[in-house]
Design a protein around this motif. Structure first.
Motif, PDB file in Angstrom:
ATOM      1  N   UNK A 154       0.102  -1.383   0.543  1.00  0.00           N
ATOM      2  CA  UNK A 154      -0.232   0.067  -0.021  1.00  0.00           C
ATOM      3  C   UNK A 154       0.929   1.160   0.105  1.00  0.00           C
ATOM      4  N   UNK A 155       2.076   0.836   0.103  1.00  0.00           N
ATOM      5  CA  UNK A 155       3.045   2.466   0.959  1.00  0.00           C
ATOM      6  C   UNK A 155       2.894   3.283  -0.744  1.00  0.00           C
ATOM      7  N   UNK A 156       3.149   1.816  -1.557  1.00  0.00           N
ATOM      8  CA  UNK A 156       3.553   2.004  -3.357  1.00  0.00           C
ATOM      9  C   UNK A 156       2.701   3.213  -3.532  1.00  0.00           C
ATOM     10  N   UNK A 157       1.280   2.080  -3.548  1.00  0.00           N
ATOM     11  CA  UNK A 157      -0.214   3.123  -3.363  1.00  0.00           C
ATOM     12  C   UNK A 157      -0.403   4.703  -3.204  1.00  0.00           C
ATOM     13  N   UNK A 158       0.666   5.211  -1.862  1.00  0.00           N
ATOM     14  CA  UNK A 158       0.628   6.576  -1.103  1.00  0.00           C
ATOM     15  C   UNK A 158       1.319   6.899  -2.662  1.00  0.00           C
ATOM     16  N   UNK A 159       2.524   6.244  -2.619  1.00  0.00           N
ATOM     17  CA  UNK A 159       3.205   7.522  -3.532  1.00  0.00           C
ATOM     18  C   UNK A 159       2.735   7.769  -4.990  1.00  0.00           C
ATOM     19  N   UNK A 160       2.732   6.938  -5.241  1.00  0.00           N
ATOM     20  CA  UNK A 160       2.067   7.349  -6.375  1.00  0.00           C
ATOM     21  C   UNK A 160       0.772   7.857  -6.138  1.00  0.00           C
TER      22      UNK A 160
END
Lengths: 149, 380, 364, 157
Positions: free
Chosen positions: C139-145
């Motif tokens: 989910x961190x990747x989602x936040x980054x995106x």
């Protein structure tokens, strides 16, 4: 307070009933006087409370309200400026707090402070016409009048 | 040079600017490289308003300069006019003025505490402080008729007297309040997150506070014991001007002035919390006096026909956000010729660029919050 | 488990349905239950958060929609569904739309890894603990995106803070997990829970040998979830709303759901690792003791185990809410320093201590 | 040195104390007031919507002297049309208060020499139209009788 020391700055001391006493000085001597008042041990006015500008119709008056933390004293220095070419030396070198005060006076009275480099309109929007706190200011912008619809 | 810099606008509408202040920041990563405050979004022309109103007509408007501490502005203006027109103020009304002003200072500090901690991320103190502030506001509402815009002082007196019933209520409040203040301190004062975020952050040196004309609790946090309420200045000589230091009945009251040493954000917090305790002390003294003494509070002069003789006067009041000065110049007519307001927050905004330089972005809240700036006071 | 299967087949037989339908649908049943449970739990959690925070601050919380405001979150969800989806003009459209999904889908996957009872888990692998950690960090990747794509400076700062935070807090988290794995001698979450059974009630829980580890895990989990006092990516006083500033409507709801679901799952994971997961704190199951019908008791035990797990989870969530109500937010450099200078050495210490414990005491 | 080594422990104690202080508020009663259903009690000083005092014979006490106009801080808020009656006294033919401009300072009430204008406890004044906030003489009279019925104001004289 003993103001005799200040004679070299060509000051005039004004006392009136119902008013505080003011030290009237020429605008050319202002910076020297303030410097002296700030640094001399006797006065030690280390804080500039505020600068007050007044429109006297014929000319402008600036009152520099000085406070001393150490000696609990007050001094009010008054300068009269010609209305047609309102210019006065800036004192931000002596008191840094004067910057906003000078900007405010420039904004609302149109008095120019020489050698204050970043003089800007503080409250009024860019490109505002006129100086609102002058007595002869007329509201011309129709957007500001109260319209009922 | 500015290639890696991120220019970001904090405000005019932003959760932590407490009004409509705009700060133009230049960030390098999370480090603030430069800051430029833009003010004037709330300019209402308070000083121009005075010129076409009578002295009395201008009085209710004065409360709006700093809506969190209306009594102070009201007093500064009343005091100037009273001194110009040489109106005597009875002892009882002076005591009531002190009482209401100290309560107002307490409520103002409570709001500051809550919002400051909310800026720092602690949510619940906000609700506790608002809960307690609500009590003060209800008391004010009972006394004056409104919660923030009091319009209670008149030239030479007050609108109406306080009742013993009301004083009892204030007394009850004063009794429970120290416990509540202890609660806030328990939650926050020694909290390691809070202390590391505020200690040595936004340090104001003695010299720069004076240079930038910072007053009030922000000045006292640097260790300079200056309070316009107190005539017994420690280092000062005894012959001060008849106006100014030690106004109203403050010289008769017993209180000390809290100070701190370093002048960082934590000290500003600490000084304000201590000041709240001093307020409680002053309030209880006032209640004691008011209960045992009676007197006239209604001013004998006709307020709406007031004509002030020619002259000029500056009255300085120790407001919660620094010295509030009101300059009134009269030309002998019914309208003030010129009114000028000097407020503490105006100068606190000015020092922001200097304080924020090379600090972290989250420090913005710790510094700006602790200075206790309120925007209506800045723009007037 | 087999008993349940036969019950299901019997149930289908009543309606004259062939057995292969039962065979095909039976594995899907737990999935549906689990997914539905997650949504329900999240809806309840949002309400609980608001209520609990209200109680901490002497307020009443939501109390208008339904009795005690029970339907408040449902009303909110409907409102979010009905709202317009706005995509900012400068945004990377594809990534902007992908980000909420990337934040939400891993949460659903991870949810299945939690052992709800001794028989009943949706995905049970021999390395499920490791798998959990791996998927939970997506989910961190989602936040980054989201921060990158929404063309907003606040979002950008929020998202890069989030990534920095996730990287630094993942490490102590894993080291604590390793210490638990050492204690249980297994990477399977169900085996970890079963290893906590002891003769005396609740004495075998891993929280007792690994209390330090529990504290570290709790702190790191709070940081991983971007919750107060580690809510830097969405610090509302600095960044308005952080990475989700530009999101609205359903996309925002996805982030919101993912956040709360992840909070619940993280707490369930913590309960599994440290508080004996589905084990009863009494050492025996109430339904075993009080219901004398053997078959019924057997089924009820599974549900009781779910109940115990949920109870422990909610206790942990309550603690998180208390932390949120009390603490101010950390500063970004303070946050990193805390992770690398304090938590990481402490987690090494914890691991060392657990190894000694395992070698000298536990093994005997 | 000693002090510094104790710092972590002091920090932990401070944190625990903070959490405990917050936690203890769970057991206190909420201070919320559910606004539209329950309202704060207001006292007689409250400055709400205006009303013109009517005496027992149904006449206004107002003599259209204009003091309220002179003490009002916002301009053109109060407008009075005055007229003479048979006995030669002035009375207000129309009396409007524009609540769009009113700042509820209470000066008009305070300085009215006849006590002819009062402020009721009505404060829910929101309306869809601006014109609804312009109170004319009939509304002001009605406000007074309403507030007498609701006992939200003491009858003067």
């Amino acid at each position: 307070m003993n103001f005799e020391v200040l004679d070299k700055f060509n000051v005039e001391i004004i006392k009136k009933e119902n008013s505080f006493e003011k030290i009237r000085v020429e605008s050319s001597n202002l910076c020297d006087l303030l410097n002296f008042l700030k640094n001399s041990a006797e006065f030690n006015f280390d804080r500039l409370n505020t600068i007050i500008a007044i429109d006297l119709v014929d000319n402008f008056e600036l009152i520099y309200d000085l406070h001393s933390i150490n000696t609990s004293q007050y001094a009010r220095i008054s300068v009269i400026i010609d209305r047609n070419s309102p210019k006065i030396p800036s004192i931000i070198e002596i008191f840094k707090s004067a910057y906003y005060d000078e900007c405010e006076i420039f904004d609302l009275f149109g008095i120019e402070f020489t050698n204050n480099q970043n003089l800007k309109r503080l409250f009024m929007p860019k490109g505002w016409v006129g100086y609102p706190l002058r007595k002869d200011y007329k509201q011309t912008d129709e957007r500001l009048s109260w319209n009922e619809k | 040079m500015t290639k890696n810099r991120l220019k970001i606008n904090i405000g005019p509408q932003h959760p932590s600017t407490h009004g409509v202040l705009r700060l133009v920041l230049e960030l390098e990563g999370e480090i603030i490289k430069s800051c430029e405050p833009v003010i004037g979004y709330l300019h209402r022309g308070m000083e121009k308003m005075a010129e076409n109103r009578t002295y009395l007509q201008y009085l209710p408007i004065v409360d709006r300069i700093d809506y969190l501490s209306g009594f102070f502005n009201s007093f500064a203006y009343c005091n100037a006019v009273e001194n110009l027109a040489q109106i005597e103020v009875s002892k009882r009304s002076q005591y009531i003025r002190v009482l209401t002003m100290e309560m107002n200072r307490l409520s103002s500090h409570l709001l500051w505490l809550g919002t400051f901690l909310l800026d720092m991320g602690a949510t619940s103190p906000l609700f506790y402080t608002f809960r307690d502030r609500e009590v003060i506001l209800s008391l004010f509402e009972e006394l004056t008729g409104q919660r923030l815009m009091y319009n209670y002082y008149t030239f030479g007196g007050l609108r109406h007297d306080v009742s013993d019933d009301w004083l009892d209520k204030v007394g009850d409040f004063v009794k429970i309040m120290p416990k509540k203040i202890q609660d806030y301190e328990d939650i926050i004062t020694n909290n390691p997150i809070f202390t590391t975020r505020t200690k040595n952050i936004g340090v104001l040196s003695k010299n720069s506070t004076l240079q930038y004309s910072i007053t009030g609790p922000n000045l006292r946090a640097t260790g300079i014991r200056v309070d316009y309420r107190n005539s017994k200045q420690e280092t000062g000589n005894k012959e001060h001007n008849s106006h100014g230091l030690g106004y109203l009945v403050y010289p008769e009251l017993d209180f000390e002035i809290p100070t701190a040493k370093t002048g960082d954000s934590f000290d500003r917090y600490k000084v304000r919390v201590e000041e709240m305790k001093v307020c409680l002390k002053l309030i209880s003294q006032c209640i004691d006096w008011l209960k045992s003494n009676t007197g006239e509070i209604i001013s004998p002069i006709k307020q709406h026909l007031l004509k002030v003789p020619e002259g000029e006067f500056i009255s300085n009041v120790e407001a919660p956000r620094g010295v509030c000065s009101c300059y009134v110049k009269s030309d002998g007519s019914g309208n003030p010729y010129r009114v000028k307001w000097r407020t503490g927050s105006f100068y606190a905004v000015q020092i922001l660029p200097k304080l924020l330089e090379n600090t972290f972005y989250p420090d913005l809240m710790a510094i700006f919050g602790s200075l206790d700036v309120i925007l209506p006071e800045v723009d007037r | 488990m087999e008993y349940l299967y036969f019950l299901y087949i019997d149930f289908l037989h009543k309606y004259n349905l062939p057995e292969f339908i039962g065979m095909a649908t039976f594995p899907l049943l737990p999935f549906c239950m689990v997914a539905a449970a997650l949504i329900l739990v999240v809806l309840f959690l949002v309400l609980m958060e608001r209520k609990v925070l209200a109680f901490f601050t002497q307020r009443k919380g939501p109390n208008r929609v339904g009795p005690w405001g029970l339907f408040q979150t449902i009303a909110d969800a409907i409102k979010l569904l009905c709202k317009e989806n706005i995509t900012p003009t400068g945004a990377e459209k594809f990534m902007f739309n992908l980000a909420p999904l990337l934040a939400f889908v891993p949460v659903m996957v991870v949810w299945g890894l939690i052992p709800f009872s001794s028989e009943f888990d949706f995905m049970s692998y021999s390395v499920s603990a490791l798998l959990f950690m791996t998927i939970a960090s997506i989910p961190t990747l989602g936040i980054l995106l989201a921060g990158y794509a929404s063309n907003n400076k606040y979002s950008l700062i929020g998202s890069f803070r989030s990534v920095a935070q996730a990287i630094s807090y993942e490490l102590p988290l894993v080291f604590v997990l390793v210490s638990i794995v050492v204690l249980a001698s297994s990477l399977n979450l169900r085996q970890i829970v079963l290893a906590q059974i002891s003769v005396y009630p609740f004495c075998g829980w891993f929280i007792f040998p690994a209390f330090l580890g529990f504290l570290i895990f709790f702190i790191c989990a709070t940081a991983e979830l971007n919750r107060c006092p580690f809510d830097l990516p969405e610090a509302e006083s600095e960044l308005v709303s952080g990475y989700n500033t530009e999101y609205s409507g359903m996309k925002f709801a996805f982030f919101f759901l993912a956040e709360y679901a992840m909070m619940f799952i993280m707490c369930a994971f913590m309960a599994t690792l440290f508080l004996g997961g589905f084990l009863s704190p009494f050492g025996f199951y109430l339904s075993e003791r009080f219901i004398h019908n053997d078959l019924l008791a057997q089924v009820l035990v599974y549900f009781e185990q779910v109940f115990w797990l949920f109870l422990k989870t909610f206790f942990l969530i309550f603690c998180m809410m208390l932390v949120r109500a009390t603490l101010p937010r950390l500063k970004s450099n303070q946050l990193m320093g805390f992770a690398w200078k304090v938590l990481l050495p402490l987690s090494f210490l914890n691991l060392f201590f657990i190894c000694c414990y395992k070698y000298f005491i536990y093994a005997k | 040195m000693m002090k510094k080594s104790l710092k972590p422990f002091r920090d932990i104690i401070a944190l625990a104390l903070g959490h405990l202080t917050v936690f203890k508020h769970v057991f206190k009663r909420p201070v919320t007031l559910e606004y539209p259903e329950k309202k704060l009690p207001l006292n007689d000083n409250f400055r709400g919507e205006h009303a013109l005092v009517v005496d027992n014979e149904g006449k206004l006490l107002c003599t259209a002297c204009g003091t309220c106009q002179r003490v009002c801080p916002s301009f053109e808020t109060i407008e009075i049309e005055k007229e003479k009656n048979e006995s030669g006294k002035f009375y207000p033919k129309n009396y409007t208060i524009d609540l769009n401009k009113c700042i509820f300072c209470g000066n008009c009430v305070q300085y009215c020499p006849f006590g002819a204008i009062i402020m009721t406890k009505e404060y829910e004044l929101a309306d869809e139209k601006k014109s609804a906030l312009k109170l004319d003489i009939n509304t002001l009279k009605k406000n007074y009788s309403d507030s007498i019925i609701k006992k939200t104001v003491k009858s003067k004289r």
